[in-house]
Design a protein around this motif. Structure first.
Motif, PDB file in Angstrom:
ATOM      1  N   LEU A  26      90.503  49.985 -34.282  1.00  0.00           N
ATOM      2  CA  LEU A  26      90.144  50.152 -32.783  1.00  0.00           C
ATOM      3  C   LEU A  26      91.033  50.810 -32.157  1.00  0.00           C
TER       4      LEU A  26
ATOM      5  N   GLY B 142      87.536  51.080 -29.363  1.00  0.00           N
ATOM      6  CA  GLY B 142      86.653  51.473 -30.201  1.00  0.00           C
ATOM      7  C   GLY B 142      87.252  52.238 -31.374  1.00  0.00           C
TER       8      GLY B 142
ATOM      9  N   LEU C 101      81.272  54.743 -33.420  1.00  0.00           N
ATOM     10  CA  LEU C 101      80.566  54.691 -32.291  1.00  0.00           C
ATOM     11  C   LEU C 101      79.726  55.830 -31.950  1.00  0.00           C
TER      12      LEU C 101
ATOM     13  N   HIS D 129      82.769  45.466 -33.216  1.00  0.00           N
ATOM     14  CA  HIS D 129      83.462  45.732 -31.712  1.00  0.00           C
ATOM     15  C   HIS D 129      83.714  44.740 -30.739  1.00  0.00           C
TER      16      HIS D 129
ATOM     17  N   LEU E 232      80.117  46.801 -24.349  1.00  0.00           N
ATOM     18  CA  LEU E 232      81.427  46.599 -25.035  1.00  0.00           C
ATOM     19  C   LEU E 232      82.450  45.982 -24.310  1.00  0.00           C
TER      20      LEU E 232
END
Length: 617
Positions: free
Chosen positions: A467, A507, A512, A594, A614
Motif C-alpha cells: 500500500l 492503496g 484498485l 485495504h 477506503l
C-alpha cells in the motif's frame, strides 16, 4: 386462550381452591376476622392453563397470605357458552349463592372473567377489589379500570414468537398463521395481520382460517419443511365444532410437515417447538402476590404490570426437526432437556484432567494452534493473491480488443506522421515549423502508447499487496483510460464527478484498478438491454464527514433484487449466465485488505449503486 391436558387430568387441581385454610385456634384466643377470596375462571376447570394458574395462585397465597383465608372457586365456561342469556343465568345463580358472603378480594382469570367481575361486582363480591390475570395488554389499551382493580397482563407476543421461529429456521421461505372461527379466534387473526402484515422480514405470510379441523390438518400436512407454522388459537372450526385450543394445536402439529409455534405456554407438549411466552404458573403467582397485598389493605402497587416472558423451547421437538441447537437463544428456557454425562460431571472430569495434563496440554495446543494459524494464513494470502491475479488477467482478456485499439491508434498516428515527415524532407526548402509539429505529434502518440503499456504491466504484476499513498481520482481516471475503448464499443457514457482535486488514500494501484474495472464493466453489462442514449455510468469521488474516502459507481440497469445485496458478494453467485460469480467476491476481499468496505446501496431503486469506502491517507 387455554388448552386441555390430554395425557392426564389432575383431579385435585380441579378443586384446587375449593378449600379452607383453617389454622389452629385456641379457645382462649379471640378469633381473627376471616378473609374471603372469590376466584372466577373464564374457562372450565380441566384446562391445563387453569390448572397451571391455580397451582401458581396456591403457591403464592400459601407463601404470602395469613392463615385463615377462605377461598371459593367458580368456573364460568363462557368461552364455550358465550350466549348473553347464559351469562345472565350464571350471574343470577352466583349472586344468590353468595348473597350472604362478603368477599375481601375477587380474582378473575381471563378477559371474560374480568368483564364478568366488573359487570356484576355489586351483586357478586360486594364491590370488593378485583385482581385479574391471563389478560392481554392489547385488550386493555382503550379501557380505563377503577383504581381498586389491579392485575397481571400478558403480551402473548406474536412478533417475538415469529422472530424466535426465524432464529431457529433462518432459511424459512413461508409463514403460515392458523386461526379458528370463534369470535376470540378472529380477534387473534386481526392481531396477527396487524403485526405481521403480508410479509414479515422478507418472508411471505399466509393466513388460514374458516376451515374445518380436517382442512387445517390437510394444509399442515402439505407444508414444506422450510415453512413456519403458527397455530394461534382454535376454539371453533368452520363446522361449528368446539375444541380445546391445545387439542386442536396437537392435532395439527402431529401431521404438520413444518415446525409449529405458539404464543401460549400451555400448548407446549402438544407438538409445539417454541414460543415467546410467559408461563401460566407465573401468572398465577403474580396474581396471588397482588391479592395478598390487597387483602392486607395495601393499595399502593401499580394498577397493572407485565408478567415476565421470554423464549421457551421444547428440546424434544428441536431434536425431532433436527434444528441446530446453536440457533437456540442464550436466554431461552429449554423444556425436556436431558443432560449428557459430560454435562452432569463436567466439573469433576475437567478437574481430574487439569491436575494431570493442563499445563502441558495448554502449551502444546497453543503452540500447534499458532503454527497452524500462521500456515493457513500464509496459504490463504497466497491463494487470494493468485485468485486476484487470475481475475485481473481474465479482465484484460475481455478488454484485449479495446486495448489493442488503444495501442493501434497512437501507433498508426506515429506511422502516418513519420511518413509525412519523410516526404517533407524531400521538399526544398524544408518547412521546419511543420516538421517540428510532426515530431511533437509523434512524441505525444508515443507517450500515449507507453502509458497504455505501463498500465498493462502494472495490472499483470504478481505479488504481495503493498500500500502506498496515492490519489483515488488518479486511480479512477487511469482505469477509465484503460477502459475507454471498451466503453465506447459498448456505447456507454461516463459522467465523472470529483468533489475534490485530490482524494488521498493508501492503496495498491493495480488491485484498485482491478476493482474499478470490475465495477465499470458490471455497470455496462447491467445496461446492455437499454438504448445507447440511456446507457450512462455516474462515477463520484469524495471525502466523507467521518474522514474516509468514498467512490460510488451508479448505473440505471436491471438493479439487484431485494434481499440479494449482500448475497451477490458470495463466491459463485452471479446474475450473468456466462460468469463464474467470483468477480465481486474477489473485489470485496481486495477492498477489505485495504481496510475498506464494498457494498451496494440497498435504498437505491433505479438501477444499482456500488459504494467503495477506503481509509484516508
Amino acid at each position: 386462550m387455554f388448552a386441555r391436558f390430554r395425557s392426564r387430568l389432575v383431579a385435585a387441581a380441579i378443586l384446587l381452591f375449593g378449600f379452607h385454610f383453617a389454622g389452629p385456634s385456641l379457645a382462649e384466643q379471640a378469633p381473627a376476622p376471616v378473609k374471603r377470596i372469590l376466584i372466577l375462571y373464564e374457562n372450565q376447570a380441566t384446562l391445563p392453563a387453569v390448572v397451571q394458574v391455580a397451582a401458581g395462585l396456591r403457591e403464592s397465597m400459601l407463601a404470602n397470605m395469613p392463615i385463615g383465608i377462605e377461598v371459593y372457586s367458580e368456573y364460568l365456561d363462557t368461552d364455550r357458552f358465550p350466549d348473553p342469556a347464559n351469562v345472565t343465568r350464571i350471574a343470577g345463580y352466583l349472586a344468590s349463592k353468595y348473597a350472604a358472603t362478603k368477599f375481601d378480594v375477587v380474582i378473575a382469570g381471563g378477559p371474560g372473567a374480568l368483564q364478568f367481575a366488573l359487570d356484576h361486582r355489586a351483586t357478586i363480591g360486594n364491590n370488593a377489589p378485583i385482581v385479574f390475570g391471563a389478560v392481554s395488554d392489547v385488550s386493555l389499551r382503550t379501557r380505563t379500570l377503577p383504581v381498586d382493580v389491579k392485575g397481571v397482563v400478558s403480551h402473548f407476543d406474536v412478533r417475538k414468537t415469529i422472530d424466535l421461529a426465524l432464529t431457529l429456521q433462518p432459511d424459512a421461505k413461508e409463514i403460515v398463521v392458523m386461526t379458528g372461527s370463534s369470535g376470540f379466534d378472529k380477534n387473534w387473526q386481526a392481531t396477527a395481520r396487524e403485526t405481521l402484515t403480508d410479509s414479515y422480514k422478507g418472508v411471505p405470510v399466509n393466513y388460514r382460517s374458516g376451515l374445518t379441523i380436517d382442512g387445517f390438518k390437510a394444509i399442515a400436512g402439505s407444508l414444506p419443511r422450510d415453512a413456519i407454522l403458527m397455530v394461534l388459537n382454535i376454539f371453533e372450526d368452520a363446522d361449528g365444532r368446539k375444541f380445546y385450543p391445545r387439542d386442536a394445536t396437537q392435532a395439527i402439529a402431529s401431521v404438520s410437515k413444518a415446525p409449529a409455534y405458539s404464543v401460549y405456554s400451555s400448548h407446549f407438549g402438544a407438538g409445539v417447538v417454541a414460543g415467546y411466552v410467559g408461563t401460566f404458573e407465573d401468572i398465577g403467582k403474580e396474581m396471588g402476590a397482588t391479592a395478598a397485598r390487597l387483602v392486607a389493605g395495601d393499595m399502593s402497587g401499580p394498577q397493572t404490570h407485565l408478567v415476565k416472558d421470554g423464549p421457551l423451547v421444547d428440546w424434544e421437538r428441536i431434536k425431532h426437526w433436527e434444528i441446530d441447537p446453536k440457533l437456540i437463544p442464550d436466554d431461552a428456557q429449554i423444556l425436556n432437556y436431558e443432560m449428557s454425562p459430560w454435562e452432569k460431571y463436567r466439573v469433576e472430569i475437567l478437574t481430574m484432567l487439569a491436575v494431570i495434563l493442563l499445563q502441558a496440554a495448554t502449551i502444546a495446543a497453543l503452540f500447534l494452534q499458532r503454527r497452524r494459524q500462521l500456515r493457513l494464513q500464509a496459504e490463504l494470502n497466497l491463494e487470494r493473491l493468485e485468485l486476484a491475479y487470475l481475475s485481473r488477467t481474465s479482465q484484460l482478456g475481455e478488454l484485449s480488443g479495446a486495448l489493442a485499439h488503444e495501442l493501434n491508434q497512437p501507433l498508426t498516428s506515429i506511422l502516418s506522421n513519420a511518413e509525412s515527415g519523410a516526404r517533407l524532407l524531400e521538399n526544398e526548402p524544408i518547412d521546419i515549423g511543420e516538421l517540428r509539429d510532426i515530431l511533437n505529434d509523434i512524441v505525444l502518440d508515443n507517450r500515449r502508447a507507453a502509458t497504455v503499456i505501463t498500465q498493462l504491466r502494472r495490472l499483470m504484476i504478481r505479488g504481495e499487496t503493498t500500500l502506498e499513498r496515492m490519489d483515488l481520482n488518479y486511480a479512477v481516471t487511469t482505469t477509465l483510460a484503460l477502459a475507454r475503448s471498451e466503453l465506447l464499443a459498448r456505447q456507454t457514457q461516463v459522467d465523472l464527478l470529483q468533489d475534490m482535486p485530490d482524494v488521498p488514500i493508501c492503496g495498491n494501484l493495480p488491485q484498485l484498478q482491478q476493482v474499478l474495472l470490475n465495477l465499470f464493466l458490471n455497470a455496462t453489462d447491467a445496461m446492455a438491454h437499454l438504448p445507447p442514449t440511456q446507457r450512462e455510468i455516474a462515477i463520484q469521488t469524495k471525502k466523507r464527514d467521518d474522514g474516509t474516502c468514498e467512490l460510488t459507481v451508479t448505473d440505471h440497469g436491471i438493479g439487484i433484487a431485494s434481499g440479494r445485496h449482500g448475497e451477490i458478494f458470495k463466491p459463485f453467485v452471479s446474475t450473468k449466465k456466462s460468469s463464474l460469480g467470483l468477480g465481486l467476491a474477489i473485489c470485496r476481499s481486495i477492498v477489505q485488505a485495504h481496510g475498506g468496505t464494498l457494498q451496494f446501496d440497498e435504498n437505491f431503486e433505479k438501477g444499482a449503486r456500488a459504494v467503495l469506502v477506503l481509509p484516508s491517507a
